[in-house]
Write an enzyme that holds these catalytic residues in place. Structure first.
Site, PDB file in Angstrom:
ATOM      1  N   PHE A   1      28.941  34.609  10.462  1.00  0.00           N
ATOM      2  CA  PHE A   1      27.536  34.290  10.185  1.00  0.00           C
ATOM      3  C   PHE A   1      27.274  32.839  10.574  1.00  0.00           C
ATOM      4  O   PHE A   1      26.799  32.027   9.797  1.00  0.00           O
ATOM      5  CB  PHE A   1      27.216  34.553   8.703  1.00  0.00           C
ATOM      6  CG  PHE A   1      25.752  34.711   8.424  1.00  0.00           C
ATOM      7  CD1 PHE A   1      25.035  35.783   8.949  1.00  0.00           C
ATOM      8  CD2 PHE A   1      25.072  33.792   7.644  1.00  0.00           C
ATOM      9  CE1 PHE A   1      23.675  35.933   8.699  1.00  0.00           C
ATOM     10  CE2 PHE A   1      23.711  33.933   7.391  1.00  0.00           C
ATOM     11  CZ  PHE A   1      23.020  35.005   7.919  1.00  0.00           C
TER      12      PHE A   1
ATOM     13  N   GLU B   1      30.865  26.048  22.991  1.00  0.00           N
ATOM     14  CA  GLU B   1      31.819  26.814  22.193  1.00  0.00           C
ATOM     15  C   GLU B   1      32.399  25.900  21.113  1.00  0.00           C
ATOM     16  O   GLU B   1      32.320  24.664  21.214  1.00  0.00           O
ATOM     17  CB  GLU B   1      32.966  27.303  23.088  1.00  0.00           C
ATOM     18  CG  GLU B   1      32.520  28.226  24.197  1.00  0.00           C
ATOM     19  CD  GLU B   1      31.845  29.494  23.685  1.00  0.00           C
ATOM     20  OE1 GLU B   1      32.450  30.213  22.888  1.00  0.00           O
ATOM     21  OE2 GLU B   1      30.689  29.742  24.068  1.00  0.00           O
TER      22      GLU B   1
ATOM     23  N   ASP C   1      34.818  29.581  30.015  1.00  0.00           N
ATOM     24  CA  ASP C   1      33.715  30.410  29.526  1.00  0.00           C
ATOM     25  C   ASP C   1      33.023  31.115  30.704  1.00  0.00           C
ATOM     26  O   ASP C   1      32.784  32.331  30.664  1.00  0.00           O
ATOM     27  CB  ASP C   1      32.712  29.525  28.763  1.00  0.00           C
ATOM     28  CG  ASP C   1      31.495  30.298  28.309  1.00  0.00           C
ATOM     29  OD1 ASP C   1      31.579  30.999  27.291  1.00  0.00           O
ATOM     30  OD2 ASP C   1      30.452  30.219  28.995  1.00  0.00           O
TER      31      ASP C   1
ATOM     32  N   LYS D   1      32.812  35.196  31.766  1.00  0.00           N
ATOM     33  CA  LYS D   1      31.582  35.923  32.091  1.00  0.00           C
ATOM     34  C   LYS D   1      31.676  36.569  33.479  1.00  0.00           C
ATOM     35  O   LYS D   1      31.179  37.685  33.689  1.00  0.00           O
ATOM     36  CB  LYS D   1      30.394  34.973  32.009  1.00  0.00           C
ATOM     37  CG  LYS D   1      30.093  34.576  30.564  1.00  0.00           C
ATOM     38  CD  LYS D   1      29.225  33.349  30.468  1.00  0.00           C
ATOM     39  CE  LYS D   1      28.867  33.021  29.027  1.00  0.00           C
ATOM     40  NZ  LYS D   1      28.338  31.663  28.861  1.00  0.00           N
TER      41      LYS D   1
ATOM     42  N   GLY E   1      22.120  29.607  22.845  1.00  0.00           N
ATOM     43  CA  GLY E   1      21.170  29.266  21.786  1.00  0.00           C
ATOM     44  C   GLY E   1      21.161  30.341  20.719  1.00  0.00           C
ATOM     45  O   GLY E   1      21.519  31.482  20.984  1.00  0.00           O
TER      46      GLY E   1
HETATM   47  N1  HSE Z   1      29.097  28.113  25.401  1.00  0.00           N
HETATM   48  C1  HSE Z   1      28.308  29.081  26.092  1.00  0.00           C
HETATM   49  C2  HSE Z   1      27.440  28.380  27.109  1.00  0.00           C
HETATM   50  C3  HSE Z   1      27.483  29.832  25.104  1.00  0.00           C
HETATM   51  O1  HSE Z   1      27.318  27.154  27.044  1.00  0.00           O
HETATM   52  O2  HSE Z   1      26.897  29.041  27.991  1.00  0.00           O
HETATM   53  C4  HSE Z   1      26.836  31.060  25.660  1.00  0.00           C
HETATM   54  O3  HSE Z   1      27.774  31.989  26.094  1.00  0.00           O
END
Ligand code: HSE
Length: 345
Positions: free
Chosen positions: A11, A212, A223, A227, A324
């Site tokens: 949360f 993160e 990151d 993706k 966000g």
């Molecule tokens: N840390 C990631 C970013 C959060 O800055 O894109 C969203 O996945």
């Protein structure tokens, strides 16, 4: 009206964003789509854990966390269950998994998600670790139990990306996907172009909730690589792992590199790319100097953009928020709505 009882693991920012959307728009969603989203359990390592089959008021959850950082003040018949205890005992239809992202092991999220699927719960997550590292296994368990996986928020937060590719571009033949998929690094690069130093820019991205928990994952490109793996595996039929991505982050870029690009009418962007080359899927994340006229050059701040190159439509570009709390919380709503619609069919 269908009611989905939701158990939430985690949360933090995203979970609170989701609760805020439910508090503000829950009744409207129910009226428009016949979908009543009811939180019945919340389990957070730092804030506490509670379960109430009658439902927990999202506004009360938010108020408790905002005033004390904990959920202790909310009355509930069951308290103190840990994550696996919650998943084992809760009477729910879907698990919303929002524990911290670990792109090395995918844990503890993989264990949470497996346990939920094996109990016949749909799973919805914005956690990149399990989806980048373990999607085929999770999908096999989901199929065996007749339940769904929602992972829209793992790429570009609530901006349509995965469902857009899977549903609307599937028949167009995607041959390449490239773009800006990390909000933190794009924010840092934009701030550095405006004269801010790297450390202050990173602190700004952390303060805004983009980064993160360990921002190394952002600035070293892990990151974005996660993706890229998700895009490759879910949209282009690949089975890449993290090591397959040729990855470089932004930490070696100096203020001089940024100024030199600016004076040459160019801009540095951290570009993630996956493409099919002679039947093989190649993936990379690397800082790329783009001329200002390039469509991705004007994407600034935490905004993300993805250009899908397709056989039938040519290039299709989506631009929107990439991080966000409300932006990512919204992706959970999209997934739950998509699952609800699919189940109704
Ligand atoms: N840390 C990631 C970013 C959060 O800055 O894109 C969203 O996945």
């Amino acid at each position: 009206m269908d009611t989905y009882r939701l158990a939430m693991i985690g949360f933090g920012n995203v979970g609170q964003g989701f609760a805020q959307i439910l508090a503000e728009r829950g009744p409207q969603l129910a009226r428009a789509y016949g979908l009543n989203l009811k939180i019945v359990a919340v389990c957070d390592l730092l804030k506490g854990s509670l379960c109430d089959p009658a439902g927990l008021d999202p506004a009360a959850l938010l108020a408790a966390v905002q005033s004390s950082g904990r959920l202790d003040s909310i009355p509930a018949p069951h308290r103190g269950w840990d994550a696996l205890g919650t998943i084992a005992k809760v009477d729910a239809d879907a698990l919303i998994e929002l524990s911290y992202t670990d792109l090395k092991t995918g844990e503890p999220a993989i264990t949470h998600l497996r346990a939920a699927l094996e109990r016949g719960l749909h799973i919805v997550t914005t956690n990149k670790g399990p989806i980048a590292l373990c999607y085929p296994d999770l999908k096999a368990i989901a199929d065996e139990h007749g339940v769904e996986i929602g992972a829209e928020g793992t790429v570009m937060s609530g901006t349509p990306s995965l469902r857009f590719g899977q549903e609307l571009l599937a028949a167009a033949g995607i041959t390449r996907i490239q773009g800006i998929v990390n909000g933190t690094t794009n924010y840092i690069l934009t701030q550095m172009e405006n004269g801010m130093d790297y450390t202050a820019a990173l602190a700004g991205a952390q303060a805004k909730g983009y980064a993160e928990a360990d921002p190394t994952g952002d600035v070293e490109g892990y990151d974005a690589a996660g993706k890229v793996v998700i895009l490759a595996n879910l949209l282009m039929g690949a089975s890449l792992d993290m090591a397959a991505v040729d990855r470089t982050g932004i930490t070696a870029l100096t203020p001089q590199d940024i100024a030199a690009a600016q004076s040459a009418g160019a801009r540095w962007k951290l570009i993630g790319r996956v493409e099919s080359e002679n039947g093989k899927i190649i993936a990379s994340v690397r800082p790329t100097r783009l001329p200002l006229a390039h469509p991705l050059a004007s994407v600034g701040g935490a905004t993300n953009a993805l250009t899908f190159t397709t056989d039938l439509l040519g290039d299709v570009t989506v631009v929107g928020p990439g991080a966000g709390r409300l932006e990512t919380g919204y992706a959970l709503i999209c997934d739950l709505l998509a699952i609800h619609r699919k189940q109704r069919q």
